[in-house]
Design a protein around this motif. Structure first.
Motif, PDB file in Angstrom:
ATOM      1  N   ALA A   1       0.806  -1.218   0.000  1.00  0.00           N
ATOM      2  CA  ALA A   1       0.000   0.000   0.000  1.00  0.00           C
ATOM      3  C   ALA A   1       0.835   1.261   0.000  1.00  0.00           C
ATOM      4  CB  ALA A   1      -0.917   0.012   1.218  1.00  0.00           C
ATOM      5  N   GLN A   2       2.157   1.128   0.046  1.00  0.00           N
ATOM      6  CA  GLN A   2       3.005   2.304   0.148  1.00  0.00           C
ATOM      7  C   GLN A   2       3.569   2.750  -1.193  1.00  0.00           C
ATOM      8  OE1 GLN A   2       2.891   3.696   3.095  1.00  0.00           O
ATOM      9  NE2 GLN A   2       1.671   1.949   3.746  1.00  0.00           N
ATOM     10  N   LYS A   3       3.078   2.174  -2.297  1.00  0.00           N
ATOM     11  CA  LYS A   3       3.602   2.558  -3.605  1.00  0.00           C
ATOM     12  C   LYS A   3       3.282   4.014  -3.912  1.00  0.00           C
ATOM     13  CE  LYS A   3      -0.446   0.807  -6.076  1.00  0.00           C
ATOM     14  NZ  LYS A   3      -0.916  -0.141  -7.093  1.00  0.00           N
ATOM     15  N   ALA A   4       4.084   4.612  -4.765  1.00  0.00           N
ATOM     16  CA  ALA A   4       3.942   6.037  -5.065  1.00  0.00           C
ATOM     17  C   ALA A   4       2.619   6.320  -5.756  1.00  0.00           C
ATOM     18  CB  ALA A   4       5.105   6.489  -5.954  1.00  0.00           C
TER      19      ALA A   4
ATOM     20  N   CYS B   1      -3.408   9.802  -5.845  1.00  0.00           N
ATOM     21  CA  CYS B   1      -4.116   8.820  -5.021  1.00  0.00           C
ATOM     22  C   CYS B   1      -3.316   7.539  -4.860  1.00  0.00           C
ATOM     23  CB  CYS B   1      -5.470   8.495  -5.637  1.00  0.00           C
ATOM     24  SG  CYS B   1      -6.575   9.911  -5.791  1.00  0.00           S
ATOM     25  N   ARG B   2      -3.424   6.933  -3.693  1.00  0.00           N
ATOM     26  CA  ARG B   2      -2.795   5.655  -3.406  1.00  0.00           C
ATOM     27  C   ARG B   2      -3.621   4.919  -2.369  1.00  0.00           C
ATOM     28  NH1 ARG B   2       0.739   6.031   1.380  1.00  0.00           N
ATOM     29  NH2 ARG B   2       0.521   8.117   2.281  1.00  0.00           N
ATOM     30  N   VAL B   3      -3.430   3.626  -2.311  1.00  0.00           N
ATOM     31  CA  VAL B   3      -4.102   2.797  -1.316  1.00  0.00           C
ATOM     32  C   VAL B   3      -3.226   2.705  -0.073  1.00  0.00           C
ATOM     33  CG1 VAL B   3      -4.916   0.451  -0.812  1.00  0.00           C
ATOM     34  CG2 VAL B   3      -5.371   1.484  -3.037  1.00  0.00           C
ATOM     35  N   LEU B   4      -3.860   2.736   1.071  1.00  0.00           N
ATOM     36  CA  LEU B   4      -3.152   2.695   2.347  1.00  0.00           C
ATOM     37  C   LEU B   4      -3.966   1.859   3.323  1.00  0.00           C
ATOM     38  CD1 LEU B   4      -1.566   5.714   4.172  1.00  0.00           C
ATOM     39  CD2 LEU B   4      -3.284   4.364   5.358  1.00  0.00           C
ATOM     40  N   VAL B   5      -3.294   1.085   4.153  1.00  0.00           N
ATOM     41  CA  VAL B   5      -3.961   0.304   5.193  1.00  0.00           C
ATOM     42  C   VAL B   5      -3.579   0.871   6.548  1.00  0.00           C
ATOM     43  CG1 VAL B   5      -4.217  -1.970   6.263  1.00  0.00           C
ATOM     44  CG2 VAL B   5      -4.062  -1.773   3.774  1.00  0.00           C
ATOM     45  N   HIS B   6      -4.589   1.251   7.332  1.00  0.00           N
ATOM     46  CA  HIS B   6      -4.367   1.807   8.673  1.00  0.00           C
ATOM     47  C   HIS B   6      -5.285   1.092   9.652  1.00  0.00           C
ATOM     48  CE1 HIS B   6      -3.401   4.744  11.760  1.00  0.00           C
ATOM     49  NE2 HIS B   6      -4.695   4.924  11.970  1.00  0.00           N
ATOM     50  N   GLU B   7      -4.715   0.602  10.730  1.00  0.00           N
ATOM     51  CA  GLU B   7      -5.467  -0.153  11.728  1.00  0.00           C
ATOM     52  C   GLU B   7      -6.299  -1.252  11.074  1.00  0.00           C
ATOM     53  OE1 GLU B   7      -7.712   2.497  14.228  1.00  0.00           O
ATOM     54  OE2 GLU B   7      -5.922   3.517  14.986  1.00  0.00           O
ATOM     55  N   GLU B   8      -5.692  -1.919  10.101  1.00  0.00           N
ATOM     56  CA  GLU B   8      -6.270  -3.075   9.394  1.00  0.00           C
ATOM     57  C   GLU B   8      -7.450  -2.712   8.492  1.00  0.00           C
ATOM     58  OE1 GLU B   8      -7.111  -6.132  12.220  1.00  0.00           O
ATOM     59  OE2 GLU B   8      -5.001  -6.435  12.748  1.00  0.00           O
TER      60      GLU B   8
ATOM     61  N   ILE C   1      -6.160   7.294  -0.416  1.00  0.00           N
ATOM     62  CA  ILE C   1      -5.722   8.630  -0.007  1.00  0.00           C
ATOM     63  C   ILE C   1      -5.314   9.417  -1.245  1.00  0.00           C
ATOM     64  CG2 ILE C   1      -4.179   9.935   1.504  1.00  0.00           C
ATOM     65  CD1 ILE C   1      -5.974   7.854   2.941  1.00  0.00           C
ATOM     66  N   CYS C   2      -5.785  10.651  -1.365  1.00  0.00           N
ATOM     67  CA  CYS C   2      -5.446  11.503  -2.505  1.00  0.00           C
ATOM     68  C   CYS C   2      -4.865  12.819  -1.977  1.00  0.00           C
ATOM     69  CB  CYS C   2      -6.668  11.779  -3.374  1.00  0.00           C
ATOM     70  SG  CYS C   2      -7.466  10.280  -4.010  1.00  0.00           S
ATOM     71  N   ARG C   3      -3.596  13.027  -2.211  1.00  0.00           N
ATOM     72  CA  ARG C   3      -2.934  14.257  -1.773  1.00  0.00           C
ATOM     73  C   ARG C   3      -2.833  15.205  -2.970  1.00  0.00           C
ATOM     74  NH1 ARG C   3       0.092  15.560   2.727  1.00  0.00           N
ATOM     75  NH2 ARG C   3      -0.015  13.376   3.401  1.00  0.00           N
TER      76      ARG C   3
ATOM     77  N   ALA D   1      -3.766  19.555   0.128  1.00  0.00           N
ATOM     78  CA  ALA D   1      -4.961  19.060   0.813  1.00  0.00           C
ATOM     79  C   ALA D   1      -4.950  17.543   0.700  1.00  0.00           C
ATOM     80  CB  ALA D   1      -6.221  19.628   0.165  1.00  0.00           C
ATOM     81  N   VAL D   2      -5.364  16.882   1.784  1.00  0.00           N
ATOM     82  CA  VAL D   2      -5.336  15.419   1.823  1.00  0.00           C
ATOM     83  C   VAL D   2      -6.774  14.900   1.908  1.00  0.00           C
ATOM     84  CG1 VAL D   2      -4.416  13.387   2.960  1.00  0.00           C
ATOM     85  CG2 VAL D   2      -3.137  15.534   3.060  1.00  0.00           C
ATOM     86  N   PHE D   3      -7.212  14.224   0.861  1.00  0.00           N
ATOM     87  CA  PHE D   3      -8.545  13.647   0.819  1.00  0.00           C
ATOM     88  C   PHE D   3      -8.431  12.146   1.097  1.00  0.00           C
ATOM     89  CE2 PHE D   3      -8.645  17.425  -1.764  1.00  0.00           C
ATOM     90  CZ  PHE D   3      -9.865  18.012  -1.443  1.00  0.00           C
ATOM     91  N   ALA D   4      -9.401  11.616   1.836  1.00  0.00           N
ATOM     92  CA  ALA D   4      -9.389  10.192   2.146  1.00  0.00           C
ATOM     93  C   ALA D   4     -10.796   9.632   2.016  1.00  0.00           C
ATOM     94  CB  ALA D   4      -8.863   9.951   3.556  1.00  0.00           C
TER      95      ALA D   4
END
Length: 253
Positions: free
Chosen positions: A25-28, A34-41, A46-48, A192-195
């Motif tokens: 999930a940490q790819k650029a 936008c990228r995929v991220l896993v937080h607390e499972e 996420i789109c910065r 701005a960080v959109f999620a």
């Protein structure tokens, strides 16, 4: 896990997306930021948006004067030319008009709403996401009134997720209400960080994502259940089960 939106056209086969492990999930991010991220499972997209290379714009109505009502209709419109990312942008009435402050291209089309009432919008403190010049901000509504920024873009929603580094006082660590949710935060004024959650999550978990993972001292809830994302380079355009109101989009300069 069944995604509540479908992915449009070429990506239709990927509508039921598998969970992505944290390492992958940490790819650029691509051109959409936008990228995929896993937080607390839990999985999120996420789109910065870097305001030095992109403009943020609010949309509600198409060329015919009618509210778009969906990302698919918006993306198919000539008004979406150059858009790399788009997302529903806050609470709205049954006629799809915004509930709170709505400033589009420097014009205030809906006044700030400080009324009391039921529902998430009125779970005080609520707040405003805005762009002033080349910088983005999120402020609790009363703080926005005191500062009175010269905003060229603003959308009001609620509740606030993170306020000056603290989770909204009404949130429990892990409440019983879990929904697809989307929101916006700022870690510095240049972006701005959109999620958007790709599975149902609680308010507490969503707020911790912004504070602990994304480093946002202030973040605002935009909506739940209808939460939808268009990300061009992810071949993703979600279809909400209900009409959506205001839309915020990033346009590459």
């Amino acid at each position: 896990m069944i995604r509540r939106g479908l992915i449009l056209l070429a990506a239709l086969a990927g509508a039921f997306a598998p969970a992505v492990p944290p390492a992958a999930a940490q790819k650029a991010a691509g051109t959409s930021g936008c990228r995929v991220l896993v937080h607390e499972e839990a999985r999120y997209t996420i789109c910065r948006v870097d305001l030095r290379t992109h403009d943020l714009k609010l949309f509600l109505k198409g060329p015919d004067g009618e509210a778009f009502g969906s990302l698919t209709r918006f993306v198919g419109s000539p008004m979406a030319r150059g858009v790399t990312m788009a997302m529903n942008a806050g609470m709205y009435h049954e006629n799809l008009a915004p509930v709170g402050l709505f400033i589009q291209d420097g014009r205030e089309l809906q006044r700030l709403n400080r009324a009391r009432g039921p529902g998430n919008f009125h779970l005080k403190p609520n707040g405003v996401f805005f762009v002033e010049g080349s910088r983005a901000g999120v402020l609790e509504t009363d703080a926005y009134v005191k500062r009175r920024p010269k905003a060229t873009l603003a959308t009001q929603s609620g509740p606030m997720l993170v306020i000056d580094g603290r989770i909204h006082p009404r949130f429990s660590d892990e409440g019983p209400s879990k929904k697809y949710r989307n929101g916006v935060g700022v870690s510095d004024g240049r972006s701005a960080v959109f999620a958007i959650s790709d599975e149902p999550v609680s308010f507490g978990a969503f707020a911790r994502l912004f504070r602990d993972e994304l480093g946002c001292r202030n973040a605002l809830f935009l909506d739940g259940s209808v939460s939808s994302l268009h990300a061009a380079d992810l071949n993703r355009t979600d279809i909400s089960l209900k009409p959506i109101g205001p839309i915020i989009a990033a346009v590459k300069r």
